[in-house]
Design a protein around this motif. Sequence first.
Motif, PDB file in Angstrom:
ATOM      1  N   ARG A 158       0.799  -1.234   0.000  1.00 24.19           N
ATOM      2  CA  ARG A 158       0.000   0.000   0.000  1.00 24.19           C
ATOM      3  C   ARG A 158       0.832   1.285   0.000  1.00 24.19           C
ATOM      4  N   PRO A 159       1.952   1.350   0.750  1.00 19.32           N
ATOM      5  CA  PRO A 159       2.717   2.609   0.733  1.00 19.32           C
ATOM      6  C   PRO A 159       3.275   2.979  -0.633  1.00 19.32           C
ATOM      7  N   PHE A 185      -5.849   4.684  -6.023  1.00 13.79           N
ATOM      8  CA  PHE A 185      -6.031   3.290  -6.436  1.00 13.79           C
ATOM      9  C   PHE A 185      -6.205   2.368  -5.234  1.00 13.79           C
ATOM     10  N   HIS A 186      -7.071   1.368  -5.409  1.00 14.82           N
ATOM     11  CA  HIS A 186      -7.294   0.350  -4.395  1.00 14.82           C
ATOM     12  C   HIS A 186      -6.664  -0.962  -4.856  1.00 14.82           C
ATOM     13  N   LEU A 187      -6.005  -1.636  -3.949  1.00 12.67           N
ATOM     14  CA  LEU A 187      -5.406  -2.924  -4.291  1.00 12.67           C
ATOM     15  C   LEU A 187      -6.486  -3.943  -4.641  1.00 12.67           C
ATOM     16  N   ASP A 204      -8.869   1.566 -10.242  1.00  8.65           N
ATOM     17  CA  ASP A 204      -8.902   3.021 -10.259  1.00  8.65           C
ATOM     18  C   ASP A 204     -10.205   3.482  -9.609  1.00  8.65           C
ATOM     19  N   SER A 205     -10.107   4.181  -8.490  1.00  6.13           N
ATOM     20  CA  SER A 205     -11.309   4.607  -7.766  1.00  6.13           C
ATOM     21  C   SER A 205     -12.125   5.632  -8.541  1.00  6.13           C
ATOM     22  N   VAL A 260      -3.102  -1.508 -13.743  1.00  5.43           N
ATOM     23  CA  VAL A 260      -1.910  -1.908 -12.995  1.00  5.43           C
ATOM     24  C   VAL A 260      -1.166  -0.675 -12.508  1.00  5.43           C
ATOM     25  N   TRP A 261      -0.520  -0.861 -11.373  1.00  6.37           N
ATOM     26  CA  TRP A 261       0.400   0.140 -10.849  1.00  6.37           C
ATOM     27  C   TRP A 261       1.810  -0.340 -11.143  1.00  6.37           C
TER      28      TRP A 261
END
Length: 278
Positions: free
Chosen positions: A44-45, A51-53, A99-100, A107-108
Amino acid sequence: MNQADPLTFTDELLSRQPPRGIDVDTTLAHFAIITCLIDPELVRPEIHSRFHLDLIEHEGHEWALLSVVPFVDQDFRFINVPWPKWRFGQTNYRVYVTDSETGEHVVWFIGTSLDSWTVSIPHYLWKLPWHRARIQFDCAFDAATKRYTTYRMQTTNSWADAEVELTDTGQTPTELIGFDDLETGLVILTHPRKGFYHRRDGRLGSYSIWHDRLQTTVGDVKTARFQLLEKMGMVPAGESPQIHSVLLQNQTEFTIYLPPKVVASSYLPPKVVASSPD
């Protein structure tokens, strides 16, 4: 992954926006998606708050999914200037997120290793988290059985040294752990068309791609050492990550839409963890 509606390979998802300008076509060989199970609190950091995992449950635990994706660009070429072509190895590190703002599964990108002097263009001009590396592939593909008899990749002299050896069953996947159904898992793991990342100046960047539905086979890991994940504290030093799945495809066509974009009015302090010197 628990969600109200399963994901499918719709016509819209598979449609190709015609390339133009400086967009790129490339044939990718030895394409592998090596997905690791990572503690969400360690991931998360690294992710922008927009964005949500995408999380799954497995053996009583909740996991984030991070894929290491090695391949060889065989004929990287610009659409409007097709005669210069480049061949180089590449390895992407990506986390699956939603993507919220749009609800899209994307993807990140943590970063990319690339074995070519051309890495200077995305690194400096577009400030992408791409880094020069030496990448060697030792692969043998049996066309008759449609499986790899040898698959090895090694990355050295880079921000993210890696060593991989895979086996290939030659069988198509029938399930992906943690997903409600196979197609949902394949859409998320194999077909993200947009990616986001921390630019090297700290701002939020975005890119988009196209490829057809992948026809992968199921692999397994003999060796998987990823120095980047160790440096970031996601995997204990000297250990291999816990593997979720390995998917392999001998060859596929990709379109990359360029240039990448800067997402308006977004800024974050520049990331320094696991970065390489300029």
